[in-house]
Design an enzyme around this catalytic site. Sequence first.
Site, PDB file in Angstrom:
ATOM      1  N   GLU A  19      13.190  -3.233  -7.758  1.00  0.00           N
ATOM      2  CA  GLU A  19      12.321  -3.350  -8.858  1.00  0.00           C
ATOM      3  C   GLU A  19      12.849  -2.326  -9.690  1.00  0.00           C
ATOM      4  OE1 GLU A  19       8.157  -3.648  -8.156  1.00  0.00           O
ATOM      5  OE2 GLU A  19       8.266  -5.651  -7.585  1.00  0.00           O
ATOM      6  N   HIS A  51      -3.017   1.777 -12.121  1.00  0.00           N
ATOM      7  CA  HIS A  51      -3.446   0.570 -11.120  1.00  0.00           C
ATOM      8  C   HIS A  51      -4.672  -0.059 -11.558  1.00  0.00           C
ATOM      9  CE1 HIS A  51      -4.305  -0.412  -6.759  1.00  0.00           C
ATOM     10  NE2 HIS A  51      -4.227  -1.529  -7.415  1.00  0.00           N
ATOM     11  N   GLY A  66       0.771  -1.036   0.027  1.00  0.00           N
ATOM     12  CA  GLY A  66      -0.021  -0.109  -0.105  1.00  0.00           C
ATOM     13  C   GLY A  66       0.847   1.241   0.092  1.00  0.00           C
ATOM     14  N   ARG A 104      -8.093  -9.945   1.538  1.00  0.00           N
ATOM     15  CA  ARG A 104      -9.260  -9.539   2.081  1.00  0.00           C
ATOM     16  C   ARG A 104     -10.420  -8.938   1.128  1.00  0.00           C
ATOM     17  NH1 ARG A 104      -5.873  -5.009   2.206  1.00  0.00           N
ATOM     18  NH2 ARG A 104      -6.700  -3.592   0.765  1.00  0.00           N
ATOM     19  N   LYS A 152      -7.312   5.440  -2.572  1.00  0.00           N
ATOM     20  CA  LYS A 152      -7.987   5.782  -3.798  1.00  0.00           C
ATOM     21  C   LYS A 152      -9.111   6.528  -3.535  1.00  0.00           C
ATOM     22  CE  LYS A 152      -6.744   0.848  -4.447  1.00  0.00           C
ATOM     23  NZ  LYS A 152      -7.069  -0.522  -4.082  1.00  0.00           N
ATOM     24  N   ARG A 197     -15.464   7.729  -3.793  1.00  0.00           N
ATOM     25  CA  ARG A 197     -15.522   7.584  -2.244  1.00  0.00           C
ATOM     26  C   ARG A 197     -15.896   8.802  -1.567  1.00  0.00           C
ATOM     27  NH1 ARG A 197     -10.546   3.600  -0.206  1.00  0.00           N
ATOM     28  NH2 ARG A 197     -10.640   2.227  -2.023  1.00  0.00           N
ATOM     29  N   GLU A 232      -3.195  -7.265  -7.369  1.00  0.00           N
ATOM     30  CA  GLU A 232      -2.792  -5.904  -8.008  1.00  0.00           C
ATOM     31  C   GLU A 232      -1.864  -5.874  -8.965  1.00  0.00           C
ATOM     32  OE1 GLU A 232      -3.314  -3.272  -3.743  1.00  0.00           O
ATOM     33  OE2 GLU A 232      -1.666  -2.744  -5.278  1.00  0.00           O
ATOM     34  N   VAL A 272     -12.539  -2.102  -0.201  1.00  0.00           N
ATOM     35  CA  VAL A 272     -13.711  -0.864  -0.164  1.00  0.00           C
ATOM     36  C   VAL A 272     -14.155  -0.946  -1.604  1.00  0.00           C
ATOM     37  CG1 VAL A 272     -13.821   1.558  -0.124  1.00  0.00           C
ATOM     38  CG2 VAL A 272     -11.784   0.358   1.484  1.00  0.00           C
ATOM     39  N   ASN A 316      -4.105  -8.635  -2.192  1.00  0.00           N
ATOM     40  CA  ASN A 316      -4.777  -8.077  -0.794  1.00  0.00           C
ATOM     41  C   ASN A 316      -5.562  -9.220  -0.305  1.00  0.00           C
ATOM     42  OD1 ASN A 316      -5.315  -5.053  -2.693  1.00  0.00           O
ATOM     43  ND2 ASN A 316      -3.682  -5.257  -0.671  1.00  0.00           N
TER      44      ASN A 316
HETATM   45  C1  MV4 Z   1       5.463   0.438  -8.018  1.00  0.00           C
HETATM   46  C2  MV4 Z   1       5.504   1.599  -8.703  1.00  0.00           C
HETATM   47  C3  MV4 Z   1       6.589   1.916 -10.066  1.00  0.00           C
HETATM   48  N1  MV4 Z   1       7.381   0.892 -10.050  1.00  0.00           N
HETATM   49  N2  MV4 Z   1       6.436  -0.598  -8.377  1.00  0.00           N
HETATM   50  C4  MV4 Z   1       2.530   1.655  -4.757  1.00  0.00           C
HETATM   51  C5  MV4 Z   1       1.700   0.861  -3.813  1.00  0.00           C
HETATM   52  C6  MV4 Z   1       2.159  -0.472  -3.959  1.00  0.00           C
HETATM   53  N3  MV4 Z   1       1.027  -1.205  -3.970  1.00  0.00           N
HETATM   54  C7  MV4 Z   1       2.909  -0.506  -5.310  1.00  0.00           C
HETATM   55  N4  MV4 Z   1       3.049   0.819  -5.489  1.00  0.00           N
HETATM   56  C8  MV4 Z   1       4.014   0.980  -6.685  1.00  0.00           C
HETATM   57  N5  MV4 Z   1       4.813   0.080  -7.104  1.00  0.00           N
HETATM   58  C9  MV4 Z   1       7.235  -0.207  -9.287  1.00  0.00           C
HETATM   59  N6  MV4 Z   1       8.158  -1.252  -9.876  1.00  0.00           N
HETATM   60  C10 MV4 Z   1       4.520   2.562  -8.304  1.00  0.00           C
HETATM   61  C11 MV4 Z   1       3.699   2.439  -7.586  1.00  0.00           C
HETATM   62  C12 MV4 Z   1       3.002   3.407  -7.116  1.00  0.00           C
HETATM   63  C13 MV4 Z   1       1.430   2.957  -7.086  1.00  0.00           C
HETATM   64  C14 MV4 Z   1       0.873   1.718  -7.421  1.00  0.00           C
HETATM   65  C15 MV4 Z   1      -0.513   1.624  -7.353  1.00  0.00           C
HETATM   66  C16 MV4 Z   1      -1.362   2.585  -6.898  1.00  0.00           C
HETATM   67  C17 MV4 Z   1      -0.841   3.817  -6.733  1.00  0.00           C
HETATM   68  C18 MV4 Z   1       0.546   4.156  -6.668  1.00  0.00           C
HETATM   69  C19 MV4 Z   1       0.973   5.379  -6.495  1.00  0.00           C
HETATM   70  C20 MV4 Z   1       2.355   5.588  -6.658  1.00  0.00           C
HETATM   71  C21 MV4 Z   1       3.124   4.694  -6.905  1.00  0.00           C
END
Ligand code: MV4
Length: 448
Positions: free
Chosen positions: A200, A208, A164, A292, A237, A338, A275, A295, A290
């Site tokens: 990574e 997303h 998250g 669970r 979100k 939301r 995700e 929302v 996730n």
């Molecule tokens: C990333 C990324 C870019 N590159 N991984 C943020 C929360 C976590 N669930 C994973 N996330 C991210 N991983 C790589 N290799 C960018 C994010 C990210 C993001 C991901 C999902 C939803 C919102 C986000 C907001 C900023 C960064």
Amino acid sequence: MYKRILIANRGEIALRVIRACREMGIETVAIFSEGDRGSAYLDLADEAYCVGPAKSALSYLKIDQVISAAEVGNVEAIHPGYGFLAENAHFNEVCRSCKIDFIGPSPEAMEKLGDKNSARAIAREANVPVVPGSDGLLTDESDAVRVANEIGFPVLIKATAGGGGKGMRVAANELVLKSAIQQAQTEAQAAFGNAGVYLEKYVERPRHVEVQIVADHHGNVVHLWERECSTQRRHQKLIEESPAPNLPLETREAMCEAAVRLIRNCEYTNAGTVEFIVDQQNNFYFIEVNARIQVEHPVSEMVTGIDLIQTQIAIAAGQPLPFTQADVVQRGAAIECRINAENPDRNFQPSPGKIEQMFVPGGLGVRFDSHAHQGYIVPPHYDSLIGKLIVHQPTRAKAIACMLRALDELRIEGIATTASFHKKVLQHAEFVEGRVDTSFVERVFLSK
Ligand code: MV4
């Protein structure tokens, strides 16, 4: 089927679970903190027990208090909702040792997926694309430098116990890599008691997109298609929708099939979400699971017609899924906004207090999941979600028009809410054209 369930949560999700139970003929036991005493939604449960003071650490998160309520209430199962104890493998184990069914995955599956590095390994094994990066946890710095140079900068260092958005650090070049790793490790140790980090390739401006799955105890794993969740701010979100706009059917199908493969590879049961991030060329990469209900589950319910909470309960009770993959059709378009008690004009500052006036929109394809009402006092102790406005229409354009109409009708006075912000987003060309990514909200609305 169960006769009686305890709901280890509060607010809109507690109400959502009570509604599902009522329709299934299951009695409900609610719990509440002093901060939620007298809340109207508690009247819809058959019984309600106080579990402690307003602070969640002293009430909703107190495992012994929650278990005591379950014992006194004589329930067969506990639905954890989201947040609080929903992904706490220890609580899950305590439920097992008390012979109370936890409505969720086994503690073992929860543990494996809760560790992001281990989830990544499970994904790889199942032939699910992961972001290029380290093979496992970073052990020595020279190894990290080698991997980073192989995949190219910028890279992202992630805490294996994170998720998250917590415990991540970007490193733009080799000069800052070592200090970024050290910072991430120190932060992860302090926040999670686990210093493990992995690396990574940093994907810039990703979308997303997540896949809803359900898996029973008979080996059936079915997906309920995807949700686009890029309209977010600081990992919170704001708007979710299904289908994901501007994503080719082949990509969405491949992503959903990948999610099913991953879930099959870890003996998971319950509803769950896989995700992904999607890059600008529509390549998708697994990020985390996730374990669970989430929302935003209603958007998947609206497009498929499947009640996810009732499905979770039936799965936990040992029933096989009453539908197959072929039965699941993604029909029309659903959007969720939301409604948070926050002031979007003051940097989304929380706005607890009394709701003086409230009018709830309705009409064809409009759903409002909320425990709030006129006279309700939004307590300051919890997350600020006071409702979810969901619409379902034949097309995305109609869903946007319907949501704008519903947001106009929605009246909440006495506190500030995010409703006004949603109207601006829904009228912005980038959103209307479905060209959203995770940087959209901050790029367009919040940078001066
Ligand atoms: C990333 C990324 C870019 N590159 N991984 C943020 C929360 C976590 N669930 C994973 N996330 C991210 N991983 C790589 N290799 C960018 C994010 C990210 C993001 C991901 C999902 C939803 C919102 C986000 C907001 C900023 C960064």
